[in-house]
Write a protein that holds these residues in place. Structure first.
Motif, PDB file in Angstrom:
ATOM      1  N   ASP A   1       0.821  -1.209   0.000  1.00 42.63           N
ATOM      2  CA  ASP A   1       0.000   0.000   0.000  1.00 42.63           C
ATOM      3  C   ASP A   1       0.858   1.264   0.000  1.00 42.63           C
ATOM      4  O   ASP A   1       0.573   2.224  -0.703  1.00 42.63           O
ATOM      5  CB  ASP A   1      -0.931  -0.003   1.213  1.00 42.63           C
ATOM      6  CG  ASP A   1      -1.846   1.200   1.242  1.00 42.63           C
ATOM      7  OD1 ASP A   1      -2.862   1.182   0.522  1.00 42.63           O
ATOM      8  OD2 ASP A   1      -1.534   2.163   1.969  1.00 42.63           O
ATOM      9  N   GLY A   2       1.902   1.279   0.808  1.00 39.38           N
ATOM     10  CA  GLY A   2       2.846   2.386   0.796  1.00 39.38           C
ATOM     11  C   GLY A   2       2.501   3.582   1.657  1.00 39.38           C
ATOM     12  O   GLY A   2       3.316   4.486   1.796  1.00 39.38           O
ATOM     13  N   ARG A   3       1.294   3.613   2.244  1.00 42.06           N
ATOM     14  CA  ARG A   3       0.905   4.784   3.037  1.00 42.06           C
ATOM     15  C   ARG A   3       1.333   4.679   4.496  1.00 42.06           C
ATOM     16  O   ARG A   3       1.210   5.640   5.250  1.00 42.06           O
ATOM     17  CB  ARG A   3      -0.613   4.974   2.985  1.00 42.06           C
ATOM     18  CG  ARG A   3      -1.133   5.463   1.645  1.00 42.06           C
ATOM     19  CD  ARG A   3      -2.641   5.569   1.662  1.00 42.06           C
ATOM     20  NE  ARG A   3      -3.270   4.255   1.788  1.00 42.06           N
ATOM     21  CZ  ARG A   3      -4.547   4.049   2.099  1.00 42.06           C
ATOM     22  NH1 ARG A   3      -5.330   5.097   2.358  1.00 42.06           N
ATOM     23  NH2 ARG A   3      -5.037   2.837   2.155  1.00 42.06           N
ATOM     24  N   ILE A   4       1.796   3.497   4.922  1.00 41.06           N
ATOM     25  CA  ILE A   4       2.221   3.279   6.302  1.00 41.06           C
ATOM     26  C   ILE A   4       3.730   3.102   6.343  1.00 41.06           C
ATOM     27  O   ILE A   4       4.295   2.255   5.634  1.00 41.06           O
ATOM     28  CB  ILE A   4       1.536   2.036   6.900  1.00 41.06           C
ATOM     29  CG1 ILE A   4       0.025   2.259   7.042  1.00 41.06           C
ATOM     30  CG2 ILE A   4       2.145   1.668   8.248  1.00 41.06           C
ATOM     31  CD1 ILE A   4      -0.360   3.322   8.051  1.00 41.06           C
ATOM     32  N   GLY A   5       4.383   3.900   7.166  1.00 42.15           N
ATOM     33  CA  GLY A   5       5.814   3.751   7.389  1.00 42.15           C
ATOM     34  C   GLY A   5       6.058   3.117   8.744  1.00 42.15           C
ATOM     35  O   GLY A   5       5.272   3.298   9.672  1.00 42.15           O
ATOM     36  N   LEU A   6       7.132   2.370   8.874  1.00 45.85           N
ATOM     37  CA  LEU A   6       7.433   1.657  10.112  1.00 45.85           C
ATOM     38  C   LEU A   6       8.576   2.344  10.860  1.00 45.85           C
ATOM     39  O   LEU A   6       9.719   2.345  10.395  1.00 45.85           O
ATOM     40  CB  LEU A   6       7.804   0.199   9.817  1.00 45.85           C
ATOM     41  CG  LEU A   6       6.784  -0.612   9.017  1.00 45.85           C
ATOM     42  CD1 LEU A   6       7.298  -2.025   8.788  1.00 45.85           C
ATOM     43  CD2 LEU A   6       5.439  -0.636   9.732  1.00 45.85           C
ATOM     44  N   GLU A   7       8.244   2.937  12.007  1.00 47.25           N
ATOM     45  CA  GLU A   7       9.288   3.535  12.830  1.00 47.25           C
ATOM     46  C   GLU A   7      10.012   2.456  13.620  1.00 47.25           C
ATOM     47  O   GLU A   7      11.237   2.455  13.720  1.00 47.25           O
ATOM     48  CB  GLU A   7       8.701   4.565  13.804  1.00 47.25           C
ATOM     49  CG  GLU A   7       9.778   5.175  14.704  1.00 47.25           C
ATOM     50  CD  GLU A   7       9.227   6.173  15.706  1.00 47.25           C
ATOM     51  OE1 GLU A   7      10.017   6.669  16.543  1.00 47.25           O
ATOM     52  OE2 GLU A   7       8.017   6.460  15.662  1.00 47.25           O
ATOM     53  N   SER A   8       9.251   1.529  14.193  1.00 47.02           N
ATOM     54  CA  SER A   8       9.851   0.449  14.971  1.00 47.02           C
ATOM     55  C   SER A   8       8.948  -0.766  14.938  1.00 47.02           C
ATOM     56  O   SER A   8       7.755  -0.668  14.626  1.00 47.02           O
ATOM     57  CB  SER A   8      10.094   0.893  16.420  1.00 47.02           C
ATOM     58  OG  SER A   8       8.854   1.106  17.083  1.00 47.02           O
ATOM     59  N   ILE A   9       9.537  -1.926  15.255  1.00 45.83           N
ATOM     60  CA  ILE A   9       8.785  -3.179  15.299  1.00 45.83           C
ATOM     61  C   ILE A   9       9.159  -3.922  16.576  1.00 45.83           C
ATOM     62  O   ILE A   9      10.338  -4.134  16.861  1.00 45.83           O
ATOM     63  CB  ILE A   9       9.080  -4.089  14.098  1.00 45.83           C
ATOM     64  CG1 ILE A   9       8.896  -3.342  12.777  1.00 45.83           C
ATOM     65  CG2 ILE A   9       8.190  -5.323  14.130  1.00 45.83           C
ATOM     66  CD1 ILE A   9       9.310  -4.147  11.556  1.00 45.83           C
ATOM     67  N   SER A  10       8.139  -4.308  17.344  1.00 46.62           N
ATOM     68  CA  SER A  10       8.331  -5.171  18.499  1.00 46.62           C
ATOM     69  C   SER A  10       7.811  -6.546  18.121  1.00 46.62           C
ATOM     70  O   SER A  10       6.668  -6.682  17.682  1.00 46.62           O
ATOM     71  CB  SER A  10       7.562  -4.634  19.711  1.00 46.62           C
ATOM     72  OG  SER A  10       7.640  -5.538  20.804  1.00 46.62           O
ATOM     73  N   GLY A  11       8.656  -7.564  18.259  1.00 45.95           N
ATOM     74  CA  GLY A  11       8.241  -8.900  17.848  1.00 45.95           C
ATOM     75  C   GLY A  11       8.668  -9.967  18.830  1.00 45.95           C
ATOM     76  O   GLY A  11       9.713  -9.857  19.474  1.00 45.95           O
ATOM     77  N   THR A  12       7.853 -10.996  18.934  1.00 45.61           N
ATOM     78  CA  THR A  12       8.144 -12.132  19.794  1.00 45.61           C
ATOM     79  C   THR A  12       7.989 -13.418  18.996  1.00 45.61           C
ATOM     80  O   THR A  12       7.029 -13.560  18.232  1.00 45.61           O
ATOM     81  CB  THR A  12       7.190 -12.167  21.000  1.00 45.61           C
ATOM     82  OG1 THR A  12       7.409 -11.011  21.809  1.00 45.61           O
ATOM     83  CG2 THR A  12       7.429 -13.401  21.852  1.00 45.61           C
ATOM     84  N   SER A  13       8.935 -14.337  19.148  1.00 42.40           N
ATOM     85  CA  SER A  13       8.877 -15.649  18.517  1.00 42.40           C
ATOM     86  C   SER A  13       8.730 -15.487  16.998  1.00 42.40           C
ATOM     87  O   SER A  13       9.579 -14.881  16.357  1.00 42.40           O
ATOM     88  CB  SER A  13       7.733 -16.462  19.123  1.00 42.40           C
ATOM     89  OG  SER A  13       7.831 -17.823  18.792  1.00 42.40           O
ATOM     90  N   ALA A  14       7.655 -15.990  16.393  1.00 41.05           N
ATOM     91  CA  ALA A  14       7.467 -15.826  14.952  1.00 41.05           C
ATOM     92  C   ALA A  14       7.393 -14.353  14.586  1.00 41.05           C
ATOM     93  O   ALA A  14       7.796 -13.954  13.485  1.00 41.05           O
ATOM     94  CB  ALA A  14       6.206 -16.551  14.497  1.00 41.05           C
ATOM     95  N   GLY A  15       6.889 -13.525  15.504  1.00 45.75           N
ATOM     96  CA  GLY A  15       6.857 -12.087  15.276  1.00 45.75           C
ATOM     97  C   GLY A  15       8.248 -11.502  15.180  1.00 45.75           C
ATOM     98  O   GLY A  15       8.498 -10.577  14.391  1.00 45.75           O
TER      99      GLY A  15
END
Length: 363
Positions: free
Chosen positions: A43-57
């Protein structure tokens, strides 16, 4: 966003909204999060500042971050697909697969697979230190092949928060910056009955889902107020489990959601305190929480489906994730940067913790 991305997505940089992404674990169910990421990047309208992930995430987080750094949104999408395809290929020789009757009746679960039943019995009496003394884990080899961790660690464009559980203290450990290594990601995905604890700096770690699935508190240090939670583990069920397997599955769901629910309650408490002035003058800020959920589908699946590494299953969940993300973009994008679309008040009581608005493909 590079020139290649601009050509594919005619979106001005000023129109992109930055968010923080929170990715739950869930084994094979992480392919749903792959689909969500794929649609958001497309889509391109969302930018990612940070990602918090656990396990598969956490696996999805490092793969997408590496792809974004290497070549933007298109490259990130390519790397995600390659990673999940290789997971499926590596599992082709595994005896833990659907039976003929499961395939015949389109059942994605593995409850009746004799090898899984045997493994389940063995792990109740024999630890991974005994049945896997060499600590062999093909997923680690795949991760090191697909992700350039030196590149991920040096990047400032996308901050990563990878959660694991300290075996000794029972507390959550959040790896970030140069701490995000293959060891950290494998620690985040280390189920204690299947793998030996991952030692980092002499400290043993287990799956991060026990204490942070995923953690939200690091987002208070980010510029964006928006958090998009990608859910792969059902919080609510309308039926009481009666069989031993159903009871165990529900206990695991409650356990792996407990820390998340507490954090959502804390976020709601802080938000209300900032609005009524009781927390004014603090360094805290209001967090706008949104959710993209596949739980309507996951409620139909038993826990054993988390071990189903068939490509057809991954594609099914990817498509579900894309559809759910598309619904969220249509219905909630306008609120990003203004207000949350997940009703946090429902997490305060035991009667009904269903979100006010969670984008799912079933809507």
């Amino acid at each position: 966003m590079g020139d290649k991305d601009q050509q594919r997505f005619p979106v001005r940089v000023a129109e992109r909204k930055m968010v923080n992404l929170a990715l739950q674990g869930g084994g094979a169910h992480g392919a749903f999060s792959w689909g969500v990421l794929d649609r958001l990047l497309e889509d391109g309208r969302i930018g990612l500042e940070s990602i918090s992930g656990t396990s598969a995430g956490a696996l999805n987080a490092v793969v997408v971050a590496d792809g974004l750094i290497e070549g933007g949104a298109d490259r990130a999408r390519e790397k995600l697909e390659t990673f999940w395809r290789h997971v499926s290929l590596d599992a082709l020789s595994s005896p833990v697969r659907r039976t003929f009757f499961d395939m015949l009746f389109s059942n994605w679960s593995l409850d009746y697979n004799p090898a899984l039943v045997m493994i389940d019995m063995v792990t109740r009496v024999v630890s991974p230190y005994q049945f896997n003394p060499l600590n062999i884990n093909p997923l680690r080899d795949l991760l090191e092949r697909e992700v350039d961790f030196a590149r991920v660690q040096s990047a400032e464009a996308v901050r990563l928060f990878v959660s694991a559980t300290n075996v000794h203290t029972g507390r959550v450990k959040v790896f970030t910056g140069r701490e995000v290594t293959a060891d950290a990601v494998m620690a985040s995905a280390c189920l204690p009955f299947a793998f030996q604890a991952v030692e980092i700096g002499g400290v043993p770690y287990w799956d991060g889902g026990y204490m942070g699935n995923p953690v939200l508190f690091p987002f208070y240090g980010c510029a964006s107020h928006d958090v998009v939670l990608v859910q792969t583990i059902p919080i609510c069920r309308n039926q009481t489990p009666t069989t031993s397997r159903e009871i165990l599955d529900r206990v695991n769901e409650i356990s792996f959601n407990a820390s998340l629910i507490k954090e959502l309650v804390n976020v709601d408490f802080v938000n209300k305190g900032l609005r009524d002035g009781t927390l004014s003058g603090t360094a805290l800020k209001e967090i706008y929480v949104h959710a993209i959920s596949g739980c309507d589908e996951f409620e139909k699946l038993s826990s054993s489906s988390k071990l189903n590494a068939e490509w057809a299953f991954f594609v099914h969940l990817r498509d579900l994730g894309r559809e759910s993300a598309d619904i969220w973009l249509r219905e909630c994008y306008a609120q990003v940067g203004r207000e949350g679309t997940l009703d946090l008040s429902g997490f305060w009581d035991n009667a009904n913790a269903l979100p006010h608005h969670t984008a799912t493909a079933a809507e």
